[in-house]
Design a protein around this motif. Structure first.
Motif, PDB file in Angstrom:
ATOM      1  N   GLU A 149       6.395   2.616 -10.314  1.00  0.00           N
ATOM      2  CA  GLU A 149       4.675   2.072  -9.642  1.00  0.00           C
ATOM      3  C   GLU A 149       3.597   2.861 -10.961  1.00  0.00           C
ATOM      4  N   SER A 150       4.274   3.836 -12.154  1.00  0.00           N
ATOM      5  CA  SER A 150       3.671   4.199 -13.406  1.00  0.00           C
ATOM      6  C   SER A 150       3.634   3.008 -13.803  1.00  0.00           C
ATOM      7  N   ARG A 151       4.136   1.359 -13.576  1.00  0.00           N
ATOM      8  CA  ARG A 151       3.754   0.675 -15.172  1.00  0.00           C
ATOM      9  C   ARG A 151       2.421  -0.426 -13.946  1.00  0.00           C
ATOM     10  N   ARG A 152       2.594  -0.104 -12.881  1.00  0.00           N
ATOM     11  CA  ARG A 152       1.320  -0.791 -11.849  1.00  0.00           C
ATOM     12  C   ARG A 152       0.473  -0.295 -11.738  1.00  0.00           C
ATOM     13  N   ARG A 160      10.305  -2.402  -1.200  1.00  0.00           N
ATOM     14  CA  ARG A 160       9.450  -1.873  -1.616  1.00  0.00           C
ATOM     15  C   ARG A 160      10.010  -0.770  -3.028  1.00  0.00           C
ATOM     16  N   PHE A 161      11.080  -0.547  -2.161  1.00  0.00           N
ATOM     17  CA  PHE A 161      11.268   1.049  -2.607  1.00  0.00           C
ATOM     18  C   PHE A 161      13.072   0.406  -2.995  1.00  0.00           C
ATOM     19  N   PRO A 162      13.689  -0.361  -3.161  1.00  0.00           N
ATOM     20  CA  PRO A 162      14.837  -0.771  -3.293  1.00  0.00           C
ATOM     21  C   PRO A 162      15.701   0.433  -3.524  1.00  0.00           C
ATOM     22  N   GLY A 163      17.038   0.217  -2.522  1.00  0.00           N
ATOM     23  CA  GLY A 163      17.980   1.097  -2.350  1.00  0.00           C
ATOM     24  C   GLY A 163      17.869   2.308  -2.251  1.00  0.00           C
ATOM     25  N   GLU A 219       0.518  -1.831   0.069  1.00  0.00           N
ATOM     26  CA  GLU A 219       0.120  -0.170   0.249  1.00  0.00           C
ATOM     27  C   GLU A 219       0.794   1.311  -0.191  1.00  0.00           C
ATOM     28  N   LEU A 220       2.012   0.945   0.136  1.00  0.00           N
ATOM     29  CA  LEU A 220       2.927   2.230   0.400  1.00  0.00           C
ATOM     30  C   LEU A 220       3.314   2.770  -0.902  1.00  0.00           C
ATOM     31  N   THR A 221       3.200   3.852  -0.815  1.00  0.00           N
ATOM     32  CA  THR A 221       3.141   5.033  -1.895  1.00  0.00           C
ATOM     33  C   THR A 221       4.333   5.982  -2.606  1.00  0.00           C
ATOM     34  N   LEU A 222       5.393   6.389  -3.544  1.00  0.00           N
ATOM     35  CA  LEU A 222       6.742   6.706  -3.400  1.00  0.00           C
ATOM     36  C   LEU A 222       6.109   8.148  -2.688  1.00  0.00           C
ATOM     37  N   PRO A 223       5.096   8.964  -3.467  1.00  0.00           N
ATOM     38  CA  PRO A 223       5.219  10.094  -3.151  1.00  0.00           C
ATOM     39  C   PRO A 223       4.785  10.554  -1.476  1.00  0.00           C
ATOM     40  N   ASP A 224       3.973   9.751  -0.945  1.00  0.00           N
ATOM     41  CA  ASP A 224       3.972   9.716   0.466  1.00  0.00           C
ATOM     42  C   ASP A 224       5.322   9.624   1.186  1.00  0.00           C
ATOM     43  N   VAL A 225       6.042   8.667   0.590  1.00  0.00           N
ATOM     44  CA  VAL A 225       7.382   8.045   1.535  1.00  0.00           C
ATOM     45  C   VAL A 225       8.297   9.036   1.050  1.00  0.00           C
TER      46      VAL A 225
END
Lengths: 109, 109
Positions: free
Chosen positions: B102-105, A87-90, A11-17
């Motif tokens: 995330e975009s592919r998702r 979820r967000f490697p590296g 459920e994690l999203t990049l913008p939120d993180v």
DNA sequence: TCGAAGCTTCGGCATCCGTCGAACCTCTCA
DNA sequence: TGAGAGGTTCGACGGATGCCGAAGCTTCGA
């Protein structure tokens, strides 16, 4: 507060993180957390009030950056390192490193 | 607008950069930019108005993420890849990768 | 059982953010 | 020289954000 909400890893999203990490106080919390495995909310040295600190912990938790468990009268907070990495490697390591560098910079000034 | 302000590399701050990257529209811009070297503002496919887009380009530029140069009637925007790497080593690539994933998702959903 | 420790929640405030449409600016080209 | 393309700026709006102090909730320990 009985039920602490923690988002599932999918459920994690990049913008939120990234947003959670874009505040100096929260960055300081995360940096401290990275050195200590687990810590209580009160062991952060920040120049903001208790309620504000609580707010920042909530933002980090709801973005999925941290995990909080209740232990007696205090909460123990930790980074969700493995899940973040899955979820967000590296992603986290360079942020931590940059944040440390910036903190050293500020200390030297 | 004659003088576009671009912060020097030593003026960049981690919170500013992370904040600039914490918006879905800006993330899309940065993703697109990463594939094309240089692009004009109008070549972004985003569901926001022209003025909003202009605002996002400004946020990215002022955070130091992008560089904009004027060429005739249009502006050419590019990522400040090398400088970002110098100041925040390893930061951008995982963000880009996560953003692509995330975009592919989203496309698959 | 009652007080205190440790957080969270609430209410409130000022500020910032993303968004839009309208107006404006500047360069190109017919 | 005047119309149009490509962007920016302005003014406005609603919602989010950061901050605080006061009040509230839980749990531990005396």
């Amino acid at each position: 507060m009985r039920n602490l909400h923690h988002p599932r890893v999918d459920e994690l999203t990049l913008p939120d993180v990234l947003h959670a990490l874009s505040d100096p106080v929260r960055l300081q919390i995360v940096r401290t957390l990275a050195e200590r495995e687990e810590m209580s909310c009160s062991s952060v040295e920040a120049s903001v009030s208790k309620s504000t600190l609580s707010h920042h912990f909530k933002v980090l938790r709801e973005a999925g950056v941290t995990h909080t468990r209740v232990n007696g009268t205090h909460r123990l907070v930790s980074l969700r390192l493995d899940e973040l990495e899955e979820r967000f490697p590296g992603l986290l390591e360079p942020v931590l490193e940059a944040s440390r560098a910036e903190s050293r910079r500020a200390a030297a000034a």
